[in-house]
Design a protein around this motif. Structure first.
Motif, mmCIF file in Angstrom:
data_model
loop_
_atom_site.group_PDB
_atom_site.id
_atom_site.type_symbol
_atom_site.label_atom_id
_atom_site.label_comp_id
_atom_site.label_asym_id
_atom_site.label_seq_id
_atom_site.Cartn_x
_atom_site.Cartn_y
_atom_site.Cartn_z
ATOM 1 N N UNK A 55 0.853 -1.183 0.000
ATOM 2 C CA UNK A 55 0.000 0.000 0.000
ATOM 3 C C UNK A 55 0.896 1.242 0.000
ATOM 4 N N UNK A 56 0.642 2.157 -0.977
ATOM 5 C CA UNK A 56 1.506 3.331 -1.136
ATOM 6 C C UNK A 56 0.838 4.297 -2.102
ATOM 7 N N UNK A 57 1.385 5.495 -2.229
ATOM 8 C CA UNK A 57 0.995 6.446 -3.264
ATOM 9 C C UNK A 57 2.034 6.433 -4.368
ATOM 10 N N UNK A 58 1.539 6.431 -5.625
ATOM 11 C CA UNK A 58 2.458 6.296 -6.750
ATOM 12 C C UNK A 58 3.483 7.424 -6.802
ATOM 13 N N UNK A 59 3.075 8.654 -6.398
ATOM 14 C CA UNK A 59 4.020 9.762 -6.485
ATOM 15 C C UNK A 59 5.205 9.592 -5.535
ATOM 16 N N UNK A 60 5.046 8.738 -4.520
ATOM 17 C CA UNK A 60 6.173 8.517 -3.606
ATOM 18 C C UNK A 60 7.297 7.726 -4.282
ATOM 19 N N UNK A 61 6.953 6.971 -5.343
ATOM 20 C CA UNK A 61 7.937 6.087 -5.965
ATOM 21 C C UNK A 61 8.570 6.680 -7.209
#
Length: 620
Positions: A55-61
């Motif tokens: 679970x994460x936000x795409x902009x973090x990657x």
């Protein structure tokens, strides 16, 4: 009430299952070859291949890539490698991994700057273990000597431990941040924050404290330690050298005589008395080997070179069950080990004798060391300079040599070899020349068997020889030599079990062989009025088994319970004469004899020796 209980039970079950799931997912073995792979694609591969969810936000990657080759590497190590020190952190939750920006972690505090934190273990294993064992050594930062009795205190857990006689300690703690305080009498205390990741070793160096004070107050820290051993005095080499000395020479035996309950036998004599006991009722050990004559030069000096001593422990009462053979006291002298990182030479010049010691690494691997020391006197030269003819024709000299080699075979395995020899001669303007020698050797093998078991094997040998050469300046046919002596060889095994901080169990056995040479007189000339005569040698075998437990029953009550069984057998070869009970014993009244062959038991003495001591602490 029933509804609340049911909700609590469900919550506890979910938490328990979540903990099991977390342990299971963190140890998943990951394999693959990734080169400049976008992090999102890398995560997608893990989700499909191992059936886990991220679970994460795409902009973090964005702009993050993965480079690495993995072959059956635990998932937690993979995540630590890419997210352990970066902008993102992670948490395991059931069968999922939650990514989040590191700056959003709540409640993260640091006692000190990050640069001053001591990391124990490989950072790639952060979070992998719940508990870890820290093994450490506390040393004098100036000389490198190990400090026995130093205190290591964990402030955040309110727990403490003391180093053993080798300056070592071992404690099990939860992984994560801890704040330690390391202290020792006469040294500046050291504050150290650690991040415990996994099992590891650490060395703490302490340095002498210097203060200019009008008033000195001595206080003790509560380290939550408890010991029921009574009447025990322990001194290290530093304390021995600080005590008053004779003619500039620090002395182990003279230092012990200054302790309460201990008295000197008298001037020009060796040994000491403990609480009314005789000198021969004291057991003196050097690295586990017994010593039969502890003095040089009429008792002025002890046989032990003070530069080679690490520490001395004197038990004046309540002897541990692992010790036997004597009833008054036990003095256990431990010789120090050589430095493992550099070579050093030191010694001293005294009024009538000098000493020198060399120690350092045996090879360059810093896992083995040696120590070699010796003393010699020039009292003969001093006597020859006097105007008194009585002293000018006297002899008074001695020397001793000691050495040891220490092999650090592994973190859990240590082997030490020790050897000692000494010789004394004296003649006070007479026809009698007195000579005696000591020969001592010992092997100690200490090994940790797992986390809670410690094995200690000691093999030792000791021999004492005494000779008297008597000469007659007018009648040479009356010259003779008298020899006596005693010899000892023994094996002792001690096994210790430490299930927790409250209980310590010891058990083992001891086997020793004694040989006594009562006397042998030899004519010094071919034509002599002295007849050769020898008293038959005597020999004995001794067995002992012992068990002991130290129990910290409550915060203010502790006790020690021990039992020792000893069996002493006088053995052949020997001839025992039977006498007529109606007459005094003499060769004229022998009625029969019993002949015992070699190792045949003549007489056996045996018995149990119980030990019990307890301590009740009324208040702080």
């Amino acid at each position: 009430m029933t509804k609340r209980f049911l909700i609590a039970a469900i919550f506890f079950l979910c938490s328990f299952l979540n903990g099991l799931a977390q342990d299971e997912i963190s140890e998943l073995k990951v394999s693959g070859n990734f080169s400049h792979t976008p992090t999102e694609q890398f995560i997608t591969n893990l989700e499909h291949q191992y059936n886990i969810h991220f679970y994460y936000k795409k902009e973090w990657l964005d702009s993050l890539t993965v480079n690495g080759v993995f072959d059956q590497i635990p998932l937690i190590q993979v995540l630590n490698k890419f997210f352990g020190q970066g902008k993102l952190s992670y948490l395991f939750f059931q069968n999922s991994v939650v990514l989040f920006p590191r700056a959003s972690v709540a409640g993260e505090h640091r006692f000190l700057d990050e640069a001053s934190v001591l990391y124990i273990g490989d950072p790639i294993n952060i979070g992998r273990y719940k508990e870890a064992t820290i093994k450490g050594t506390v040393t004098d930062g100036k000389t490198g000597d190990r400090l026995s009795g130093a205190v290591v205190y964990v402030r955040d857990m309110d727990e403490g431990i003391s180093t053993n006689n080798r300056g070592e300690f071992e404690m099990q703690l939860p992984t994560g941040r801890h704040h330690l305080k390391i202290s020792f009498v006469g040294f500046e205390p050291q504050q150290q924050e650690i991040d415990l990741i996994e099992d590891g070793d650490v060395v703490f160096d302490l340095f002498e404290e210097t203060h200019n004070l009008d008033e000195i107050k001595i206080t003790g820290d509560n380290t939550n330690t408890s010991r029921t051993q009574m009447s025990m005095v322990r001194m290290d080499a530093r304390e021995i050298k600080k005590l008053p000395v004779l003619m500039g020479e620090a002395d182990v035996i003279k230092s012990v005589v200054m302790m309460p309950g201990v008295q000197s036998v008298g001037e020009l004599s060796s040994g000491f008395n403990v609480r009314g006991g005789n000198a021969d009722q004291n057991l003196v050990l050097i690295d586990g080997a017994p010593v039969y004559n502890t003095s040089h030069l009429f008792g002025f000096f002890s046989m032990i070179n003070p530069d080679a001593v690490s520490d001395v422990t004197l038990y004046k009462g309540g002897l541990p069950a692992s010790y036997g053979d004597r009833v008054a006291s036990v003095m256990d002298v431990q010789l120090k080990q050589g430095m493992t990182d550099h070579l050093q030479l030191y010694g001293g010049l005294g009024v009538i004798n000098s000493r020198i010691t060399l120690d350092g690494p045996l090879v360059k691997d810093k896992k083995s060391s040696f120590l070699l020391g010796g003393r010699s006197t020039y009292s003969d030269w001093i006597l020859r300079q006097t105007k008194n003819l009585k002293f000018r024709h006297s002899i008074a000299r001695f020397y001793d040599l000691n050495g040891n080699v220490n092999f650090h075979l592994s973190d859990r395995n240590n082997l030490k070899l020790m050897g000692y020899t000494s010789s004394d001669e004296f003649n006070l303007n007479s026809n009698s020349l007195y000579q005696y020698q000591n020969y001592i050797g010992a092997l100690n093998w200490k090994m940790a068997l797992g986390e809670k078991w410690v094995s200690n094997l000691n093999i030792d040998y000791s021999q004492y020889q005494f000779r008297l050469n008597e000469t007659d300046e007018y009648l040479s046919e009356l010259d003779y030599e008298l020899k006596t002596g005693i010899e000892y060889a023994g094996l002792k095994y001690l096994l210790s079990f430490l299930p927790n901080d409250k209980i310590k169990l010891n058990g083992g056995f001891q086997v020793s062989v004694h040989r006594v040479y009562p006397g042998e007189i030899l004519p010094a000339q071919d034509t002599s009025s002295i007849q050769y005569e020898k008293v038959v040698n005597e020999q004995a075998i001794e067995y002992a088994g012992f068990a002991e437990g130290e129990f910290d029953i409550a915060g203010n009550f502790a006790m020690t319970l021990g039992l020792r069984y000893s069996r002493f057998s006088n053995v052949g070869p020997a001839t025992i004469y039977l006498y007529d009970p109606n007459f005094t014993r003499s060769l004229d009244h022998v009625v029969d004899s019993l002949v015992f062959s070699k190792n045949k038991v003549i007489k056996t003495y045996q018995g149990l020796e119980p030990r019990l001591s307890f301590k009740y602490k009324l208040n702080s």
